[in-house]
Design an enzyme around this catalytic site. Structure first.
Site, PDB file in Angstrom:
ATOM      1  N   HIS A 175       7.793 -26.527  -1.489  1.00  0.00           N
ATOM      2  CA  HIS A 175       7.144 -27.629  -2.213  1.00  0.00           C
ATOM      3  C   HIS A 175       5.956 -27.130  -3.028  1.00  0.00           C
ATOM      4  CE1 HIS A 175       9.546 -30.668  -0.046  1.00  0.00           C
ATOM      5  NE2 HIS A 175       9.654 -29.651   0.792  1.00  0.00           N
TER       6      HIS A 175
ATOM      7  N   LYS B 165     -14.155   0.353  -3.959  1.00  0.00           N
ATOM      8  CA  LYS B 165     -15.244   0.763  -3.071  1.00  0.00           C
ATOM      9  C   LYS B 165     -16.316   1.508  -3.868  1.00  0.00           C
ATOM     10  CE  LYS B 165     -12.396   1.313   1.042  1.00  0.00           C
ATOM     11  NZ  LYS B 165     -11.792   2.276   1.939  1.00  0.00           N
TER      12      LYS B 165
ATOM     13  N   GLU C  64       0.821  -1.212   0.000  1.00  0.00           N
ATOM     14  CA  GLU C  64       0.000   0.000   0.000  1.00  0.00           C
ATOM     15  C   GLU C  64       0.854   1.262   0.000  1.00  0.00           C
ATOM     16  OE1 GLU C  64      -4.378  -0.856   1.853  1.00  0.00           O
ATOM     17  OE2 GLU C  64      -3.113   0.506   2.979  1.00  0.00           O
TER      18      GLU C  64
HETATM   19  O1  PA5 Z   1      -3.260   1.218   5.859  1.00  0.00           O
HETATM   20  C1  PA5 Z   1      -4.362   1.668   5.664  1.00  0.00           C
HETATM   21  O2  PA5 Z   1      -4.603   2.869   5.789  1.00  0.00           O
HETATM   22  C2  PA5 Z   1      -5.527   0.768   5.301  1.00  0.00           C
HETATM   23  O3  PA5 Z   1      -5.139  -0.534   5.068  1.00  0.00           O
HETATM   24  C3  PA5 Z   1      -6.545   0.765   6.424  1.00  0.00           C
HETATM   25  O4  PA5 Z   1      -5.939   0.313   7.600  1.00  0.00           O
HETATM   26  C4  PA5 Z   1      -7.740  -0.126   6.088  1.00  0.00           C
HETATM   27  O5  PA5 Z   1      -8.276   0.227   4.857  1.00  0.00           O
HETATM   28  C5  PA5 Z   1      -8.804  -0.001   7.159  1.00  0.00           C
HETATM   29  O6  PA5 Z   1      -9.215   1.319   7.280  1.00  0.00           O
HETATM   30  P1  PA5 Z   1      -9.986   1.843   8.546  1.00  0.00           P
HETATM   31  O7  PA5 Z   1      -9.114   1.684   9.723  1.00  0.00           O
HETATM   32  O8  PA5 Z   1     -10.278   3.272   8.246  1.00  0.00           O
HETATM   33  O9  PA5 Z   1     -11.235   1.017   8.675  1.00  0.00           O
END
Ligand code: PA5
Length: 435
Positions: A307, A421, A286
């Site tokens: 494996h 989303k 990310e």
């Molecule tokens: O690293 C990030 O920002 C994302 O992976 C969030 O942790 C994830 O989308 C969950 O978001 P939230 O904590 O707003 O529910």
């Protein structure tokens, strides 16, 4: 403590030091901006700047959960659950949740809100039906669909079971200080609430209440976790890449990326590290995967996956890097006994510790992969305990930030996550999302 080795990476010191100025520039940017609320750099000084009063409240809540709950359900997705799960499973081992409730001092930690499967939630509801439970719902935005749905369903289940007032005492909310639907709900219902600081993004939040409450509830020592991270913060504060292993890791990744290596595999030889890899994958994926750039972070559990994925790693497309996490001292020792018949032909290993055999498998695999043109880096931690994990977490976080900055992306946003989303909401006919 961590030992970082890169002699098999195909990158030498001269190549690393050539990026010295770039690294200093990235380091300076972090130092100059780390106190700004809008730069998501709160994690840099978190090991020393955390909210001490909240830390005490976390420990108190953890004690209460340990006393009154067989299960703690951690509701969250992505950065809002992976860090906690990584630490808990690494320390508690692979079979902890199979120990029956009446033989344990700490609750079983289970996870919800990280998928939309009705089967998963149905089975979870069945599992907890006759048990005492608490819920820790975690969402920084407070609006993420998966945890919101799971919370609505699980909240109703425990309200039916305990009544609304007792249920309130079993719900712990970790969210933004001021905004979001979850914050409004917590205020309205007077749930005990913990804060995700504004300047700490989800995937950098394991050392905030996001990770600390479930980790403490599981019986793990969060003081030692923070201590390890504090030591790492000191150790990796040198702007000079020559003296900073964390920055070396970041630089080598970029040099290899520029030479055509597009996938990094994080390999472990300890099954309980599986979720450390999942956490690492999210952190790097990310943070760096944007603007059509970035190494794709993948993971393997060895020797299991030798494996299944071993063939590809050895012989497939040569666009791979392998980084191995090695645990120097295994917690347990199992010595292979001599067998009179020796029909299985294993007597040549008699008297040897399984950890020794595991390490030889690791050495042999590294050698094979390096010979197969897969550059290797190795990160060794002394043992699998809280302090070393805290250190490792900080190492990866700081390296990730520097690596992303060298790559030329913003490591702290995740614009791409919104795309699915929008489509999902349109298909679900959410108000405001037109057909
Ligand atoms: O690293 C990030 O920002 C994302 O992976 C969030 O942790 C994830 O989308 C969950 O978001 P939230 O904590 O707003 O529910």
């Amino acid at each position: 403590m961590i030992k970082f080795e890169y002699n098999n990476s195909s990158i030498d010191d001269r190549m690393i030091f050539d990026l010295d100025e770039k690294v200093k520039e990235c380091h300076k940017w972090i130092e100059e901006n780390k106190e700004k609320e809008d730069e998501f750099l709160g994690w840099v000084d978190l090991p020393v700047n955390y909210d001490k009063e909240e830390f005490r409240r976390i420990k108190k809540a953890a004690k209460k959960i340990q006393k009154d709950s067989d299960y703690l359900i951690v509701i969250g997705i992505g950065g809002s659950y992976l860090g906690a799960r990584a630490v808990i499973e690494a320390i508690k081992g692979c079979f902890d949740s199979m120990i029956p409730c009446d033989e344990r001092k700490t609750p079983k930690i289970i996870y919800a809100g990280n998928n939309l499967s009705p089967n998963y939630l149905h089975d979870l509801l069945e599992l907890i039906a006759e048990k005492d439970v608490s819920i820790n719902v975690i969402s920084k935005s407070g609006t993420t669909t998966e945890p919101a749905i799971a919370f609505r369903i699980l909240r109703e289940a425990i309200e039916t079971k305990y009544g609304v007032d007792e249920a309130k005492k079993r719900i712990y909310v970790t969210t933004d200080k001021n905004k979001g639907a979850l914050k409004s709900l917590a205020t309205e219902e007077k749930y005990e609430t913990f804060v995700i600081p504004d300047n700490v993004g989800g995937r950098f939040s394991v050392l905030t209440a996001v990770g600390l409450l479930p980790i403490a509830a599981s019986g793990i020592n969060i003081d030692m976790l923070i201590k390890g991270a504090t030591d790492a913060r000191d150790k990796y504060s040198d702007q000079d890449v020559k003296f900073n292993d964390c920055y070396k890791y970041a630089v080598i990744r970029n040099l290899l990326y520029n030479s055509g290596k597009r996938i990094e595999i994080l390999a472990n030889y300890e099954p309980s590290l599986h979720y450390i890899t999942e956490w690492w994958k999210q952190l790097y994926g990310e943070s760096e995967g944007k603007d059509e750039k970035g190494i794709f972070p993948a993971g393997v559990d060895f020797t299991t996956d030798l494996h299944s994925m071993g063939q590809y790693i050895q012989d497939g497309n040569r666009n791979l890097i392998e980084t191995v996490i090695c645990i120097d001292e295994s917690k347990e020792s199992i010595i292979l006994a001599e067998d009179k018949e020796n029909i299985d032909g294993l007597n040549y290993l008699a008297g040897k510790d399984l950890d020794y055999i595991n390490k030889k498998a690791m050495e042999g695999t590294i050698e094979a992969h390096v010979n197969g043109n897969v550059p290797n880096m190795k990160i060794t931690i002394e043992e699998l305990d809280e302090e070393n994990l805290g250190h490792l977490i900080y190492f990866f976080e700081k390296a990730c930030a520097i690596s992303g900055l060298i790559l030329g992306v913003n490591p702290f946003n995740q614009p791409g996550v919104e795309e699915y989303k929008k489509n999902m909401f349109r298909l679900l006919e959410k108000p405001g999302y037109d057909k």
